[in-house]
Write a protein that holds these residues in place. Structure first.
Motif, PDB file in Angstrom:
ATOM      1  N   GLY A   1       0.948  -1.730  -0.053  1.00 30.70           N
ATOM      2  CA  GLY A   1      -0.153   0.218  -0.032  1.00 30.70           C
ATOM      3  C   GLY A   1       0.725   1.208   0.201  1.00 30.70           C
ATOM      4  N   ILE A   2       1.692   1.839   0.787  1.00 36.24           N
ATOM      5  CA  ILE A   2       2.396   2.599   0.801  1.00 36.24           C
ATOM      6  C   ILE A   2       3.597   2.452  -0.646  1.00 36.24           C
ATOM      7  CG2 ILE A   2       4.837   3.776   1.812  1.00 36.24           C
ATOM      8  CD1 ILE A   2       4.189   1.887   4.770  1.00 36.24           C
ATOM      9  N   THR A   3       3.808   1.647  -1.101  1.00 31.70           N
ATOM     10  CA  THR A   3       4.236   1.481  -2.852  1.00 31.70           C
ATOM     11  C   THR A   3       3.743   2.153  -3.521  1.00 31.70           C
ATOM     12  OG1 THR A   3       5.914  -0.339  -1.676  1.00 31.70           O
ATOM     13  CG2 THR A   3       4.878   0.509  -4.523  1.00 31.70           C
ATOM     14  N   GLU A   4       2.034   1.842  -3.712  1.00 29.13           N
ATOM     15  CA  GLU A   4       1.841   2.462  -4.458  1.00 29.13           C
ATOM     16  C   GLU A   4       0.604   4.010  -4.044  1.00 29.13           C
ATOM     17  OE1 GLU A   4      -3.144   1.326  -6.622  1.00 29.13           O
ATOM     18  OE2 GLU A   4      -1.737  -0.481  -5.863  1.00 29.13           O
TER      19      GLU A   4
ATOM     20  N   GLN B   1      11.397  -0.423   5.845  1.00 31.82           N
ATOM     21  CA  GLN B   1      11.558   0.270   7.602  1.00 31.82           C
ATOM     22  C   GLN B   1      10.749   1.508   8.077  1.00 31.82           C
ATOM     23  OE1 GLN B   1      15.266   3.024   7.468  1.00 31.82           O
ATOM     24  NE2 GLN B   1      15.506   2.238   9.522  1.00 31.82           N
ATOM     25  N   LEU B   2      10.266   1.956   6.771  1.00 31.42           N
ATOM     26  CA  LEU B   2       8.756   3.093   7.710  1.00 31.42           C
ATOM     27  C   LEU B   2       7.709   1.919   7.740  1.00 31.42           C
ATOM     28  CD1 LEU B   2       7.307   6.001   7.679  1.00 31.42           C
ATOM     29  CD2 LEU B   2       6.885   5.206   5.738  1.00 31.42           C
ATOM     30  N   SER B   3       7.706   1.019   7.415  1.00 31.66           N
ATOM     31  CA  SER B   3       5.993  -0.172   7.656  1.00 31.66           C
ATOM     32  C   SER B   3       6.512  -0.750   8.829  1.00 31.66           C
ATOM     33  CB  SER B   3       6.115  -0.963   6.248  1.00 31.66           C
ATOM     34  OG  SER B   3       6.042  -0.700   5.485  1.00 31.66           O
ATOM     35  N   ILE B   4       7.852  -1.100   9.238  1.00 33.23           N
ATOM     36  CA  ILE B   4       8.120  -1.682  10.543  1.00 33.23           C
ATOM     37  C   ILE B   4       8.242  -0.653  11.700  1.00 33.23           C
ATOM     38  CG2 ILE B   4      10.223  -2.761  12.376  1.00 33.23           C
ATOM     39  CD1 ILE B   4      11.275  -4.048   9.464  1.00 33.23           C
ATOM     40  N   ILE B   5       7.922   0.106  12.030  1.00 33.31           N
ATOM     41  CA  ILE B   5       8.007   1.749  12.592  1.00 33.31           C
ATOM     42  C   ILE B   5       7.440   1.913  12.533  1.00 33.31           C
ATOM     43  CG2 ILE B   5       9.137   4.094  13.450  1.00 33.31           C
ATOM     44  CD1 ILE B   5      11.808   3.494  11.891  1.00 33.31           C
ATOM     45  N   SER B   6       6.044   2.078  11.771  1.00 28.53           N
ATOM     46  CA  SER B   6       5.035   2.764  11.821  1.00 28.53           C
ATOM     47  C   SER B   6       4.046   1.144  12.789  1.00 28.53           C
ATOM     48  CB  SER B   6       4.426   3.196  11.227  1.00 28.53           C
ATOM     49  OG  SER B   6       3.922   1.597   9.859  1.00 28.53           O
ATOM     50  N   ILE B   7       4.142   0.154  12.220  1.00 35.09           N
ATOM     51  CA  ILE B   7       3.295  -1.041  12.921  1.00 35.09           C
ATOM     52  C   ILE B   7       3.584  -1.068  14.110  1.00 35.09           C
ATOM     53  CG2 ILE B   7       4.270  -2.850  11.813  1.00 35.09           C
ATOM     54  CD1 ILE B   7       1.167  -3.535  10.921  1.00 35.09           C
ATOM     55  N   ASP B   8       4.923  -1.083  14.135  1.00 36.86           N
ATOM     56  CA  ASP B   8       5.477  -2.357  15.387  1.00 36.86           C
ATOM     57  C   ASP B   8       6.003  -1.141  16.424  1.00 36.86           C
ATOM     58  OD1 ASP B   8       5.641  -4.332  14.583  1.00 36.86           O
ATOM     59  OD2 ASP B   8       7.621  -5.123  13.568  1.00 36.86           O
TER      60      ASP B   8
ATOM     61  N   ASP C   1       4.233   9.288  12.528  1.00 41.06           N
ATOM     62  CA  ASP C   1       2.176   9.960  11.301  1.00 41.06           C
ATOM     63  C   ASP C   1       2.908   9.082   9.983  1.00 41.06           C
ATOM     64  OD1 ASP C   1       0.691  10.785   9.568  1.00 41.06           O
ATOM     65  OD2 ASP C   1       0.243  12.381  11.314  1.00 41.06           O
ATOM     66  N   LEU C   2       2.458   8.772   9.687  1.00 37.40           N
ATOM     67  CA  LEU C   2       2.397   7.173   8.275  1.00 37.40           C
ATOM     68  C   LEU C   2       2.009   8.001   7.030  1.00 37.40           C
ATOM     69  CD1 LEU C   2       3.222   4.939   7.362  1.00 37.40           C
ATOM     70  CD2 LEU C   2       1.613   4.105   6.691  1.00 37.40           C
ATOM     71  N   MET C   3       0.765   8.852   6.981  1.00 35.03           N
ATOM     72  CA  MET C   3       0.927   9.616   5.118  1.00 35.03           C
ATOM     73  C   MET C   3       2.197  10.648   5.325  1.00 35.03           C
ATOM     74  SD  MET C   3      -1.521   7.961   3.915  1.00 35.03           S
ATOM     75  CE  MET C   3      -1.457   9.195   2.006  1.00 35.03           C
ATOM     76  N   SER C   4       1.737  11.605   6.664  1.00 42.16           N
ATOM     77  CA  SER C   4       3.028  12.444   6.666  1.00 42.16           C
ATOM     78  C   SER C   4       4.748  12.117   6.586  1.00 42.16           C
ATOM     79  CB  SER C   4       3.155  13.125   8.264  1.00 42.16           C
ATOM     80  OG  SER C   4       2.071  13.772   8.266  1.00 42.16           O
ATOM     81  N   ALA C   5       4.452  10.530   6.596  1.00 42.73           N
ATOM     82  CA  ALA C   5       6.336  10.444   6.097  1.00 42.73           C
ATOM     83  C   ALA C   5       5.947   9.894   4.328  1.00 42.73           C
ATOM     84  CB  ALA C   5       6.457   8.761   7.246  1.00 42.73           C
TER      85      ALA C   5
ATOM     86  N   PHE D   1      11.988  11.454   4.628  1.00 42.93           N
ATOM     87  CA  PHE D   1      12.059  10.166   6.136  1.00 42.93           C
ATOM     88  C   PHE D   1      13.573   9.865   5.770  1.00 42.93           C
ATOM     89  CE2 PHE D   1      11.866   5.924   6.083  1.00 42.93           C
ATOM     90  CZ  PHE D   1      11.452   5.918   7.920  1.00 42.93           C
ATOM     91  N   ALA D   2      13.899   9.727   4.187  1.00 44.48           N
ATOM     92  CA  ALA D   2      15.125   8.579   4.100  1.00 44.48           C
ATOM     93  C   ALA D   2      15.950   9.280   4.459  1.00 44.48           C
ATOM     94  CB  ALA D   2      15.124   8.824   2.457  1.00 44.48           C
ATOM     95  N   SER D   3      16.200  10.873   3.997  1.00 48.70           N
ATOM     96  CA  SER D   3      17.954  11.537   4.419  1.00 48.70           C
ATOM     97  C   SER D   3      18.139  11.576   6.199  1.00 48.70           C
ATOM     98  CB  SER D   3      17.646  13.157   3.907  1.00 48.70           C
ATOM     99  OG  SER D   3      16.341  13.699   4.924  1.00 48.70           O
TER     100      SER D   3
END
Length: 622
Positions: free
Chosen positions: A69-72, A220-227, A238-242, A249-251
């Motif tokens: 979903g994040i990929t899309e 990494q974003l998926s792991i941090i946001s869900i775990d 905040d997933l959408m902001s990220a 986020f990457a930098s």
């Protein structure tokens, strides 16, 4: 273009229609043919960890769909961004859509996760590493040489966090009946896993590296946001902001993101109770597999699908001690670290241990777990074996340090022989270099070693506290609050207590503290053929279940742990500086305030008078 539109309810994103096309269509179609979606829906995302923490409900399928979903969303939001636009990639003349590649990588990566995720994967990695015949059988199923070499490296390096990639490769070879699909999956897996991929395939390496960077970023974003919802992290993503600010986020991956990831490892994935359950689970897995003489195909099937193979209703072991080593203390070789510990501890009973690596901090965590019913004899032997091992670390650092100095001295002496007119100057240089080198050792290396012994000492002390709500709070001073000595290590650190006394003595109204340190100094300087670990600072015992104004239960003026092959003794000091009744008043305080907080685990205790100073509570294990 054939497309599968998968309608899913995704944690943190809600209901989405995710489109799988190009190579992602082929991969999801393979999922459906082998009933993989249902399998992953029945796998708890955090595996064994879910048995330790309450309300861990997300499935592996939830996590996979979050990544897709994040990929899309990323593709839609960053169309014009040169770094994040997913575009397309040619591999040996075949064109693949970038978004489809990412989704395929996520699908293939999750394909290999076992029923208890890292719980099973950690056991399987160790099992394969130590069973040559079974390891060869597994590797021979992988026909591609580069992937076979990759799998061997993961297994022999005990890199269990990547075993799911090996299991994915195996499942592709064992279950995919379409030659074309299998070839596509092999190319995709190689493009993700192999650093040398661009040397063997015609591909734009810059585009490939950019896609891989985006893959790991989303992962990494998926792991941090869900775990993070299952950890004690004070910050949530905040997933959408990220996603909108993905480049930012990457930098920041070495700043906040690295810090959050590190906290997840320390507080969740590698938390002591989690690793204890993992170690006990692995022990039981090994027993059952060897008892039933399972072939790998059976092990493979059990690990991927069985839900009730092992159910540990009443765990036998509890966390005892956790020692953290910085990277330079084990030189990054955790397999050697584990093997050395195994050889030192293999004749002892009543415990299990584990060595893990935090991939963010590159620290090694050595966890020791003991049976709830461990005997006095076995606990004594274990404590001695642990400090003996820590002593070998000390010696390795000292020897490495000394070898550098000897090499410098040897080279300068050779120069002196060749240039006699420079002898005096070279001797002066040698003396200065050695002075600086020893200074570096005392400032850089000794504090690290001191910290390792301190960790172990505090764990032993906590073991004898009653209840999980009691915590230790060490008073911070400008002087060292802990010291140790070993039979083969110079006792220069005894000077720590003298320095503390001098500093406290300079404070006119702090003579009571000087007297407390004199009691410790008296104990530390007694002749003893073994290890001495001593706490210099005053330490409060707090009950965190009470309101802040009622948490302080008592304090320990100082403490010493003496360890030999014959016995282990823990002395907790209570000093009194009044003119009369020092011993009796200290004894009363210990019995009234300290004894109710102590759990001797059946080893017993006694209050010993320390003439002229006060008294001490003594727990002796022999």
């Amino acid at each position: 273009m054939e497309t599968i539109s998968q309608k899913v309810s995704i944690p943190l994103l809600g209901v989405m229609n995710i489109n799988f096309f190009d190579c992602a269509y082929i991969t999801l179609d393979f999922y459906k043919k082998i009933n993989e979606i249902e399998r992953q829906k029945n796998i708890k995302h955090l595996g064994l960890i879910s048995s330790i923490f309450d309300n861990v409900s997300h499935s592996r399928w939830d996590y996979l769909m979050l990544q897709c979903g994040i990929t899309e969303i990323t593709r839609k939001m960053h169309v014009g961004d040169a770094d994040l636009a997913l575009g397309s990639l040619k591999i040996d003349g075949s064109t693949y859509n970038g978004e489809a590649i990412l989704k395929s990588w996520f699908l293939l990566s999750n394909l290999g996760h076992a029923k208890n995720t890292l719980g099973d994967e950690k056991f399987l990695t160790n099992y394969l590493m130590n069973h040559t015949k079974m390891r060869r059988y597994v590797l021979n199923k992988i026909k591609d040489k580069d992937l076979k070499d990759y799998a061997a490296k993961i297994i022999l390096g005990n890199d269990y966090s990547k075993l799911h990639h090996v299991l994915s490769i195996l499942r592709v070879y064992m279950l995919c009946n379409s030659r074309n699909s299998k070839n596509t999956f092999i190319v995709l897996l190689k493009s993700l896993l192999l650093n040398e991929f661009s040397k063997n395939y015609k591909v734009n390496s810059h585009k490939l590296d950019r896609l891989k960077a985006t893959f790991y970023m989303i992962r990494q974003l998926s792991i941090i946001s869900i775990d993070s919802h299952y950890s004690h992290l004070p910050i949530k993503i905040d997933l959408m902001s990220a996603i909108i600010n993905l480049k930012s986020f990457a930098s920041n991956k070495n700043g906040l993101i690295s810090s959050l990831s590190n906290s997840l490892y320390t507080d969740l994935y590698l938390e002591s109770n989690v690793i204890c359950r993992q170690a006990e689970y692995s022990l039981e897995m090994k027993r059952i597999f060897e008892q039933n003489k399972f072939a790998f195909d059976e092990i493979f099937k059990e690990s991927l699908f069985t839900t009730e193979l092992i159910k540990i209703e009443s765990p036998e072991f509890i966390p005892f001690s956790k020692v953290t080593l910085e990277y330079d203390m084990f030189k990054g070789d955790h397999v050697r670290l584990k093997n050395k510990l195994s050889s030192m501890l293999n004749k002892l009973n009543g415990f299990i241990f584990d060595v893990d690596i935090n991939p963010i901090s590159n620290e090694a965590y050595i966890n020791f777990f003991i049976s709830k019913s461990i005997s006095s004899s076995n606990l004594k032997k274990l404590i001695f074996a642990i400090v003996s091992y820590l002593d070998t670390l000390l010696n390795e650092v000292v020897q490495y340090h000394d070898s550098n100095i000897l090499d410098i001295a040897f080279r300068l002496d050779k120069l002196s022989e060749a240039n006699s007119s420079l002898t005096a100057e070279l001797e002066a240089i040698k003396e200065k270099i050695m002075e600086v080198t020893y200074s570096n050792f005392s400032q850089l290396h000794y504090p690290k070693l001191n910290k390792v012994f301190e960790m172990f000492f505090l764990d032993v002390l906590r073991y004898f506290l009653k209840g999980e709500n009691l915590v230790l709070h060490i008073e911070k001073n400008s002087y060292h609050h802990f010291g140790f000595s070993a039979p083969d290590f110079e006792q220069k650190n005894y000077g720590m207590i003298q320095l503390a006394m001098e500093e406290e003595n300079a404070i006119a109204d702090n003579q009571d503290r000087v007297h407390e340190l004199e009691q410790l100094n008296n104990s530390v300087n007694r002749k003893f053929n073994g290890f001495k670990l001593f706490l210099i600072s005053r330490t409060k015992i707090l009950d965190m279940s009470k309101s802040p104004d009622k948490r302080l239960q008592t304090d320990i003026d100082s403490a010493i742990l003496t360890i030999s092959e014959d016995s282990t003794t823990l002395d907790l000091h209570e000093a009194k500086n009044n003119k009369n009744g020092r011993e009796s008043n200290a004894t009363k305080d210990i019995k009234k305030k300290l004894v109710p907080l102590i759990n001797t685990h059946g080893f017993g205790y006694r209050v010993v008078v320390n003439k002229g100073y006060g008294a001490k509570l003594r727990i002796k294990i022999k």
